[in-house]
Design a protein around this motif. Structure first.
Motif, PDB file in Angstrom:
ATOM      1  N   LEU A   1     122.389  17.861 -98.674  1.00 20.44           N
ATOM      2  CA  LEU A   1     122.825  16.520 -98.290  1.00 20.44           C
ATOM      3  C   LEU A   1     121.780  15.765 -97.489  1.00 20.44           C
ATOM      4  CD1 LEU A   1     126.459  17.384 -97.122  1.00 20.44           C
ATOM      5  CD2 LEU A   1     125.725  16.546 -99.357  1.00 20.44           C
ATOM      6  N   SER A   2     120.627  16.391 -97.244  1.00 17.88           N
ATOM      7  CA  SER A   2     119.646  15.794 -96.340  1.00 17.88           C
ATOM      8  C   SER A   2     118.556  15.004 -97.048  1.00 17.88           C
ATOM      9  CB  SER A   2     118.985  16.893 -95.499  1.00 17.88           C
ATOM     10  OG  SER A   2     118.183  17.733 -96.313  1.00 17.88           O
ATOM     11  N   VAL A   3     118.506  15.034 -98.384  1.00 14.91           N
ATOM     12  CA  VAL A   3     117.340  14.502 -99.087  1.00 14.91           C
ATOM     13  C   VAL A   3     117.188  12.997 -98.890  1.00 14.91           C
ATOM     14  CG1 VAL A   3     117.249  16.356-100.786  1.00 14.91           C
ATOM     15  CG2 VAL A   3     118.665  14.347-101.234  1.00 14.91           C
ATOM     16  N   GLY A   4     118.281  12.249 -98.823  1.00 12.12           N
ATOM     17  CA  GLY A   4     118.176  10.812 -98.612  1.00 12.12           C
ATOM     18  C   GLY A   4     117.549  10.476 -97.275  1.00 12.12           C
ATOM     19  N   SER A   5     118.003  11.150 -96.228  1.00 13.73           N
ATOM     20  CA  SER A   5     117.438  10.912 -94.894  1.00 13.73           C
ATOM     21  C   SER A   5     116.005  11.404 -94.807  1.00 13.73           C
ATOM     22  CB  SER A   5     118.300  11.611 -93.838  1.00 13.73           C
ATOM     23  OG  SER A   5     119.610  11.089 -93.826  1.00 13.73           O
ATOM     24  N   LEU A   6     115.697  12.511 -95.508  1.00 14.15           N
ATOM     25  CA  LEU A   6     114.328  13.028 -95.484  1.00 14.15           C
ATOM     26  C   LEU A   6     113.365  12.072 -96.184  1.00 14.15           C
ATOM     27  CD1 LEU A   6     112.380  15.221 -94.685  1.00 14.15           C
ATOM     28  CD2 LEU A   6     113.050  16.527 -96.722  1.00 14.15           C
ATOM     29  N   THR A   7     113.797  11.426 -97.263  1.00 15.89           N
ATOM     30  CA  THR A   7     112.936  10.439 -97.910  1.00 15.89           C
ATOM     31  C   THR A   7     112.642   9.272 -96.960  1.00 15.89           C
ATOM     32  OG1 THR A   7     114.858   9.315 -98.882  1.00 15.89           O
ATOM     33  CG2 THR A   7     113.779  10.983-100.222  1.00 15.89           C
ATOM     34  N   ALA A   8     113.656   8.836 -96.224  1.00 20.94           N
ATOM     35  CA  ALA A   8     113.444   7.744 -95.263  1.00 20.94           C
ATOM     36  C   ALA A   8     112.486   8.178 -94.163  1.00 20.94           C
ATOM     37  CB  ALA A   8     114.787   7.312 -94.669  1.00 20.94           C
ATOM     38  N   PHE A   9     112.646   9.400 -93.663  1.00 19.72           N
ATOM     39  CA  PHE A   9     111.785   9.891 -92.586  1.00 19.72           C
ATOM     40  C   PHE A   9     110.336  10.005 -93.041  1.00 19.72           C
ATOM     41  CE2 PHE A   9     109.841  13.672 -90.539  1.00 19.72           C
ATOM     42  CZ  PHE A   9     109.664  13.124 -89.283  1.00 19.72           C
ATOM     43  N   VAL A  10     110.119  10.513 -94.247  1.00 18.68           N
ATOM     44  CA  VAL A  10     108.752  10.650 -94.759  1.00 18.68           C
ATOM     45  C   VAL A  10     108.123   9.270 -94.956  1.00 18.68           C
ATOM     46  CG1 VAL A  10     107.384  11.372 -96.746  1.00 18.68           C
ATOM     47  CG2 VAL A  10     109.108  12.900 -95.813  1.00 18.68           C
ATOM     48  N   GLY A  11     108.907   8.313 -95.454  1.00 18.32           N
ATOM     49  CA  GLY A  11     108.384   6.956 -95.578  1.00 18.32           C
ATOM     50  C   GLY A  11     107.981   6.382 -94.226  1.00 18.32           C
ATOM     51  N   ALA A  12     108.808   6.628 -93.209  1.00 19.68           N
ATOM     52  CA  ALA A  12     108.480   6.158 -91.866  1.00 19.68           C
ATOM     53  C   ALA A  12     107.229   6.844 -91.332  1.00 19.68           C
ATOM     54  CB  ALA A  12     109.667   6.419 -90.931  1.00 19.68           C
ATOM     55  N   PHE A  13     107.110   8.136 -91.582  1.00 16.51           N
ATOM     56  CA  PHE A  13     105.939   8.899 -91.141  1.00 16.51           C
ATOM     57  C   PHE A  13     104.677   8.364 -91.812  1.00 16.51           C
ATOM     58  CE2 PHE A  13     103.197  12.748 -91.403  1.00 16.51           C
ATOM     59  CZ  PHE A  13     103.024  12.946 -90.041  1.00 16.51           C
ATOM     60  N   ALA A  14     104.779   8.057 -93.103  1.00 19.98           N
ATOM     61  CA  ALA A  14     103.630   7.499 -93.829  1.00 19.98           C
ATOM     62  C   ALA A  14     103.241   6.143 -93.269  1.00 19.98           C
ATOM     63  CB  ALA A  14     103.967   7.382 -95.315  1.00 19.98           C
TER      64      ALA A  14
ATOM     65  N   GLY B   1     107.355  17.332 -95.623  1.00 23.80           N
ATOM     66  CA  GLY B   1     108.501  17.660 -96.464  1.00 23.80           C
ATOM     67  C   GLY B   1     108.649  19.155 -96.673  1.00 23.80           C
ATOM     68  N   ALA B   2     107.516  19.843 -96.866  1.00 20.95           N
ATOM     69  CA  ALA B   2     107.560  21.294 -97.053  1.00 20.95           C
ATOM     70  C   ALA B   2     108.068  21.997 -95.793  1.00 20.95           C
ATOM     71  CB  ALA B   2     106.176  21.813 -97.426  1.00 20.95           C
ATOM     72  N   VAL B   3     107.620  21.529 -94.626  1.00 21.90           N
ATOM     73  CA  VAL B   3     108.065  22.137 -93.360  1.00 21.90           C
ATOM     74  C   VAL B   3     109.563  21.907 -93.166  1.00 21.90           C
ATOM     75  CG1 VAL B   3     107.876  21.989 -90.847  1.00 21.90           C
ATOM     76  CG2 VAL B   3     105.810  21.974 -92.265  1.00 21.90           C
ATOM     77  N   ALA B   4     110.022  20.681 -93.424  1.00 21.34           N
ATOM     78  CA  ALA B   4     111.449  20.385 -93.273  1.00 21.34           C
ATOM     79  C   ALA B   4     112.285  21.232 -94.226  1.00 21.34           C
ATOM     80  CB  ALA B   4     111.699  18.896 -93.537  1.00 21.34           C
ATOM     81  N   GLY B   5     111.839  21.341 -95.481  1.00 15.70           N
ATOM     82  CA  GLY B   5     112.576  22.158 -96.438  1.00 15.70           C
ATOM     83  C   GLY B   5     112.559  23.623 -96.096  1.00 15.70           C
ATOM     84  N   SER B   6     111.430  24.119 -95.574  1.00 19.16           N
ATOM     85  CA  SER B   6     111.337  25.538 -95.233  1.00 19.16           C
ATOM     86  C   SER B   6     112.222  25.885 -94.038  1.00 19.16           C
ATOM     87  CB  SER B   6     109.880  25.921 -94.956  1.00 19.16           C
ATOM     88  OG  SER B   6     109.388  25.210 -93.828  1.00 19.16           O
ATOM     89  N   ILE B   7     112.328  24.964 -93.076  1.00 19.66           N
ATOM     90  CA  ILE B   7     113.203  25.222 -91.924  1.00 19.66           C
ATOM     91  C   ILE B   7     114.657  25.330 -92.382  1.00 19.66           C
ATOM     92  CG2 ILE B   7     114.133  24.228 -89.795  1.00 19.66           C
ATOM     93  CD1 ILE B   7     111.351  23.044 -89.291  1.00 19.66           C
ATOM     94  N   GLN B   8     115.071  24.377 -93.211  1.00 20.77           N
ATOM     95  CA  GLN B   8     116.445  24.433 -93.719  1.00 20.77           C
ATOM     96  C   GLN B   8     116.652  25.665 -94.588  1.00 20.77           C
ATOM     97  OE1 GLN B   8     118.184  19.991 -93.876  1.00 20.77           O
ATOM     98  NE2 GLN B   8     116.751  20.383 -95.536  1.00 20.77           N
ATOM     99  N   GLY B   9     115.639  25.980 -95.418  1.00 26.45           N
ATOM    100  CA  GLY B   9     115.743  27.160 -96.272  1.00 26.45           C
ATOM    101  C   GLY B   9     115.854  28.444 -95.476  1.00 26.45           C
TER     102      GLY B   9
END
Length: 415
Positions: A97-110, A132-140
């Motif tokens: 459920l986090s992918v939408g917020s993660l896309t926004a965060f990465v855009g902001a980071f960029a 993105g890889a770090v965020a996904g790995s933490i959740q994983g």
């Protein structure tokens, strides 16, 4: 003493008299049986074709105008990228459920890197994918090794990344992006070669794709026959090849008659081919299906389920970061409200494309088809000036119909 003998008329030889009618009926029945057995595979593809035809008629052909087709690709590219990753997550028996917020965060980071700190856009792109890889790995890690349900972990991630986006942007829109990064979301392939009425590189790529798809279909059919697996009837298979070829040629000609193929379309093509190969042929792909289909059996077979789950969510994080870059590049700015409901669109695309709630079922191509179904619905309803309220209703009914079809198909197969 006389005996009455009833004469039975001789059967007509094949191809003569009534035999031709029965032969035609038999061929039709054979094709219908093959279509029925492969309904899960072809159902949404047929539905996509019908939706395109209907909206093309309702919009007086505006849906299939080259400019609109190009915009359709650009507008839905990030949802298709997310749908690929989400399909893998759902096949493994989880949800994100986090992918939408993660896309926004990465855009902001960029935006912070390139606009406020003047970091070169290629470096910023790599750093965003790493984030993105770090965020996904933490959740994983939390899901796979600590055993926290994916629904809870990713729900927390959705809130966390949305909050971080607000913090990074301080509630404001930040832009514009460098030209190189903008091309990721809005750019087209350059024109090369002699002047014609069409985009030369797009024509070349289209016919290369056509040859690749036909050879791949023939190869898959031959492999299935070698292993004595069930294949579609020959006539149905030929009909499938004709339909695929017509669709590829039509799309190629439409894109080539406008500005050519969008750059993001090439990125999508690489992702579809790469992930399709992994899920069909690689050991990792087989393991994803195994843990989603029957986790206890997969463990007994030696599948490292925790490692596979961890890698699935790491992969989802990378694809979410890529989608975030595409969204930001297309809008030419990072917004705190970017990515709203993207997770729902990606999940809906996966289920419409044939994923199962119980896991273990689904294909990468199915995710693309599901995303295109939603994209065509959105685009067609916008052209018809349908209100956003009714658009939500129609998309909800489409999702419900797709899941209901999946349940019905399972029950019928089981019986």
């Amino acid at each position: 003493m006389s005996t009455d003998v009833t004469k039975v008329p001789a059967a007509a030889p094949p191809g003569k008299g009534g035999g031709s009618s029965s032969s035609g009926e038999g061929l039709l029945q054979l094709m219908l049986n093959g279509l029925r057995r492969n309904m899960r595979q072809y159902g949404m593809l047929i539905a996509l074709g019908l939706i395109v035809v209907l909206f093309a008629v309702w919009t007086d052909g505006d849906l299939l105008l080259p400019r609109n087709v190009s915009n359709l690709v650009l507008q839905n590219s990030y949802i298709l990228i997310l749908a690929i990753g989400m399909m893998l997550v759902i096949i493994a028996g989880h949800i994100d459920l986090s992918v939408g917020s993660l896309t926004a965060f990465v855009g902001a980071f960029a935006a912070v890197l390139t606009v406020q700190h003047d970091v070169a856009w290629p470096v910023a792109l790599v750093l965003c994918l790493v984030v993105g890889a770090v965020a996904g790995s933490i959740q994983g890690y939390l899901i796979a090794y600590l055993g926290i349900p994916s629904f809870i972990v990713t729900l927390a991630g959705m809130l966390l990344f949305r909050g971080l986006t607000e913090i990074f942007l301080e509630g404001q829109t930040l832009g514009p992006f460098p030209d190189g990064l903008q091309k990721l979301g809005n750019g087209f392939l350059p024109e090369v070669g002699p002047e014609t009425n069409y985009h030369n590189i797009t024509l070349l790529l289209g016919f290369v794709l056509l040859a690749f798809v036909i050879l791949q279909e023939l190869r898959e059919r031959r492999r299935s026959q070698e292993f004595s697996l069930e294949v579609a009837p020959r006539n149905l298979f030929l009909l499938k090849l004709v339909a695929i070829s017509a669709a590829i040629i039509a799309l190629t000609m439409m894109l080539a008659s406008y500005k050519g193929a969008p750059i993001i379309l090439l990125v999508l093509g690489v992702l579809v081919v790469g992930y399709g190969y992994v899920m069909r042929n690689a050991v990792f792909g087989r393991h994803i299906y195994a843990i989603g289909g029957n986790l206890p059996a997969a463990k007994l077979s030696g599948v490292k389920d925790k490692k596979v789950t961890f890698l699935v969510f790491l992969n989802m994080g990378v694809l979410a970061a890529l989608a975030g870059l595409v969204v930001a590049a297309r809008l030419n700015a990072a917004s705190p409200k970017a990515g709203l409901n993207f997770e729902l669109e990606a999940i809906a695309s996966s289920f419409i494309g044939g994923a199962s709630m119980s896991g273990g079922v689904g294909t990468v191509l199915g995710a693309i088809i599901g995303g295109l179904v939603l994209g065509v619905l959105n685009n067609g309803m916008n052209l018809l000036s349908v209100g956003t309220d009714w658009q939500q209703v129609i998309k909800g009914l489409a999702l419900l119909a797709a899941v209901g079809f999946d349940v019905w198909n399972k029950r019928k197969s089981g019986s």
